[in-house]
Write an enzyme that holds these catalytic residues in place. Structure first.
Site, PDB file in Angstrom:
ATOM      1  N   GLY A   1       0.843  -1.191   0.000  1.00 24.25           N
ATOM      2  CA  GLY A   1       0.000   0.000   0.000  1.00 24.25           C
ATOM      3  C   GLY A   1       0.873   1.234   0.000  1.00 24.25           C
ATOM      4  O   GLY A   1       1.693   1.408   0.893  1.00 24.25           O
TER       5      GLY A   1
ATOM      6  N   GLY B   1      -7.225  -6.294   4.721  1.00 25.00           N
ATOM      7  CA  GLY B   1      -8.325  -7.137   4.248  1.00 25.00           C
ATOM      8  C   GLY B   1      -9.487  -6.268   3.854  1.00 25.00           C
ATOM      9  O   GLY B   1      -9.332  -5.060   3.665  1.00 25.00           O
TER      10      GLY B   1
ATOM     11  N   TYR C   1       1.271 -12.523  -6.919  1.00 27.25           N
ATOM     12  CA  TYR C   1       1.664 -11.140  -7.148  1.00 27.25           C
ATOM     13  C   TYR C   1       1.910 -10.328  -5.883  1.00 27.25           C
ATOM     14  O   TYR C   1       2.854  -9.559  -5.813  1.00 27.25           O
ATOM     15  CB  TYR C   1       0.587 -10.419  -7.967  1.00 27.25           C
ATOM     16  CG  TYR C   1       0.799  -8.919  -8.050  1.00 27.25           C
ATOM     17  CD1 TYR C   1       1.689  -8.382  -8.965  1.00 27.25           C
ATOM     18  CD2 TYR C   1       0.118  -8.063  -7.193  1.00 27.25           C
ATOM     19  CE1 TYR C   1       1.905  -7.004  -9.025  1.00 27.25           C
ATOM     20  CE2 TYR C   1       0.329  -6.689  -7.255  1.00 27.25           C
ATOM     21  CZ  TYR C   1       1.218  -6.160  -8.172  1.00 27.25           C
ATOM     22  OH  TYR C   1       1.434  -4.815  -8.222  1.00 27.25           O
TER      23      TYR C   1
HETATM   24  P1  AMP Z   1      -3.235  -4.222 -16.273  1.00 26.89           P
HETATM   25  O1  AMP Z   1      -2.262  -3.322 -16.920  1.00 26.89           O
HETATM   26  O2  AMP Z   1      -4.460  -3.520 -15.774  1.00 26.89           O
HETATM   27  O3  AMP Z   1      -3.558  -5.459 -17.063  1.00 26.89           O
HETATM   28  O4  AMP Z   1      -2.535  -4.743 -14.927  1.00 26.89           O
HETATM   29  C1  AMP Z   1      -1.630  -5.792 -14.979  1.00 26.89           C
HETATM   30  C2  AMP Z   1      -0.363  -5.422 -14.287  1.00 26.89           C
HETATM   31  O5  AMP Z   1      -0.645  -4.883 -12.994  1.00 26.89           O
HETATM   32  C3  AMP Z   1       0.522  -6.631 -14.112  1.00 26.89           C
HETATM   33  O6  AMP Z   1       1.809  -6.299 -14.590  1.00 26.89           O
HETATM   34  C4  AMP Z   1       0.541  -6.899 -12.612  1.00 26.89           C
HETATM   35  O7  AMP Z   1       1.866  -7.094 -12.183  1.00 26.89           O
HETATM   36  C5  AMP Z   1      -0.039  -5.673 -11.973  1.00 26.89           C
HETATM   37  N1  AMP Z   1      -1.110  -5.978 -11.020  1.00 26.89           N
HETATM   38  C6  AMP Z   1      -1.944  -7.007 -11.006  1.00 26.89           C
HETATM   39  N2  AMP Z   1      -2.812  -6.934  -9.965  1.00 26.89           N
HETATM   40  C7  AMP Z   1      -2.502  -5.812  -9.293  1.00 26.89           C
HETATM   41  C8  AMP Z   1      -3.006  -5.185  -8.117  1.00 26.89           C
HETATM   42  N3  AMP Z   1      -4.030  -5.676  -7.461  1.00 26.89           N
HETATM   43  N4  AMP Z   1      -2.418  -4.040  -7.713  1.00 26.89           N
HETATM   44  C9  AMP Z   1      -1.394  -3.507  -8.386  1.00 26.89           C
HETATM   45  N5  AMP Z   1      -0.891  -4.050  -9.509  1.00 26.89           N
HETATM   46  C10 AMP Z   1      -1.424  -5.191  -9.959  1.00 26.89           C
END
Ligand code: AMP
Length: 484
Positions: free
Chosen positions: A41, A117, A256
């Site tokens: 965060g 959470g 992740y």
């Molecule tokens: P997007 O560009 O929206 O498809 O997000 C995918 C990318 O965001 C990937 O490279 C992940 O590493 C990262 N990612 C996935 N889930 C999260 C999350 N909950 N918070 C921050 N980054 C995320």
């Protein structure tokens, strides 16, 4: 009209918690611990301390460094007991009053709480509490817990606390402070992690083991799902007051969310991510010249993919470490700019090569679209995308920020459609069974899943009361209108 009494867009937050019981300069240790949890965060951070007579608190927007690396701030948080929180909430309504630890003066004395959470029936509970006269100070779901404790008719604080949590659905790893002691607690499903460590005679609680490493503490054990650990002058007590249920820790922590140098549920996050990459190479091989991670989150899986396939691993994308995570930039336009700022192609390496890009997940598809294009602009002959998780088709209601379902690329499109959308030559995701295999647990159909994998399967381990309970939202709309 916004009928949600919490943050206007959604409730979901990503967070990390850290607590220190009986150590010199407790707040300084908490600041270090929070620093190690910053990936959980990045929007706000807070520390509350107890000096044996009074509580002290400092909460601020922004990173831990910059807020808690100043002597005068730490000096303002005296005492041998302290707890802290890092937070990322998703909306413009991220005001200081929502930054944790939240604090209240209860009949029993001061009570501070740091929560990782998300409470999936918080709107309903809040509605009931407001009707009974509670006056909320924040729009955070966590405050519901304080009001439930405050209004419980049980006698002791711990009984009130248990009574409160029995009414709560969803995910909560909590570190709480009272004048008598520190309470750490994990929800019965154990959705979010929480560990306990020792630093000399001091007790430490943290979302992840990496935070114990940073302060030089020894890992003792995980807090069990459904367990409440109470540390006071007279020692450590463990309670298991909830009916035992099948635990469902979050699978996305392994994919992740947790730092690769943490140990989650006894497994190295790094090793698991490599194993997922190897499994991906077995399930979805492709003839190519290079395996390239989308840094940093795709790196361990890309190493696993390269080792399994025998295709060389190379750093074909260089990441600037001075930009926050792309995902957290508000608004599609800024997010789009953020991706360009954050990643750049290593052109000399890419030109004329058939590349396999490995990332941990696709959410909206923004990152994949940009990175595939970046490879093509750098002269790649072919671009194949491999994703170290199954398609993310469902939103998380338990504390990982995900956009609403309609914005998830895998909700809108099948794999063929997604391949076209990101302009890749091929795209493949690891299967859910492959993911479980990489985690070292065969997914037996006759046993309920060992993890919460709802973001991939839609199999939510609790009721989603606030999602189902439309009449409550309608009632709020009515209340809001009457208030006007
Ligand atoms: P997007 O560009 O929206 O498809 O997000 C995918 C990318 O965001 C990937 O490279 C992940 O590493 C990262 N990612 C996935 N889930 C999260 C999350 N909950 N918070 C921050 N980054 C995320």
């Amino acid at each position: 009209m916004n009928t949600n009494p919490f943050d206007d867009d959604k409730l979901r937050e990503e967070c990390g918690v850290f607590g220190v019981w009986q150590a010199d300069a407790a707040a300084a240790l908490v600041a270090l611990g929070l620093h190690a949890l910053q990936h959980r965060g990045q929007e706000a951070a807070g520390i509350t301390s107890w000096d044996g007579h009074h509580f002290h608190s400092h909460r601020a927007m922004g990173h831990v460094a910059g807020n808690f690396d100043r002597d005068e701030v730490i000096r303002g948080l005296p005492g041998r007991v302290a707890a802290g929180h890092v937070r990322y909430a998703t909306t413009g309504d991220t005001v200081l009053r929502n930054v944790q630890p939240l604090y209240a003066d209860l009949a029993s004395g001061g009570f501070a709480v740091a929560h990782n959470g998300n409470i999936s029936n918080a709107i309903k509970l809040r509605h009931d509490l407001v009707r009974r006269g509670s006056i909320f100070q924040s729009t955070s779901d966590t405050e519901v817990i304080i009001h439930l404790v405050a209004t419980s008719t049980y006698r002791t604080l711990i009984d009130k606390f248990v009574d409160a949590l029995r009414q709560v659905e969803g995910a909560y790893s909590l570190v709480c402070m009272t004048p008598e002691g520190m309470i750490a607690c994990r929800d019965p499903l154990g959705v979010r992690p929480l560990v306990m460590g020792k630093l000399g005679d001091s007790t430490i609680f943290a979302s992840e083991t990496v935070a114990l490493d940073v302060v030089g503490a020894e890992f003792e054990r995980e807090i069990d799902p459904g367990e409440i650990v109470i540390v006071t002058e007279s020692g450590i007590k463990s309670l298991k007051p909830f009916p035992a249920i099948h635990a469902r820790p979050c699978i996305f922590e392994h994919v992740y969310f947790s730092r690769p140098d943490s140990i989650v549920a006894g497994s190295s996050v790094y090793d698991v991510r490599k194993a997922i990459g190897a499994q991906l190479a077995i399930e979805s091989p492709v003839d190519a010249d290079l395996v390239i991670p989308v840094p940093d989150s795709g790196t361990p899986a890309a190493i696993g993919y390269a080792q399994q396939s025998g295709i060389p691993f190379e750093l074909g994308i260089i990441r600037s470490h001075y930009v926050g995570r792309t995902f957290i930039q508000p608004g599609d336009q800024v997010r789009h700019l953020g991706v360009k700022l954050k990643h750049n192609a290593n052109r000399a390496l890419i030109a004329g090569k058939r590349v396999i890009l490995v990332d941990d997940s696709i959410v909206r598809g923004t990152t994949s679209l940009k990175i595939v294009q970046m490879m093509r602009d750098a002269g790649a002959a072919e671009v194949h995308m491999r994703i170290a998780s199954p398609p993310t088709r469902h939103s998380c209601y338990y504390g990982v920020d995900t956009p609403e379902r309609t914005k998830l690329l895998a909700h809108k499109l099948d794999v063929g459609g997604m391949t076209d959308f990101i302009h890749a030559d091929s795209l493949a995701f690891v299967s859910i069974d492959g993911l479980y295999k990489a985690l070292g647990e065969a997914r037996r159909a006759d046993v309920r899943p060992q993890y919460c994998d709802a973001c991939f399967t839609g199999d939510y381990p609790t009721r989603l009361t606030d999602q189902e309970d439309l009449p409550v939202t309608d009632q709020f709309e009515m209340l809001a209108e009457r208030a006007l």
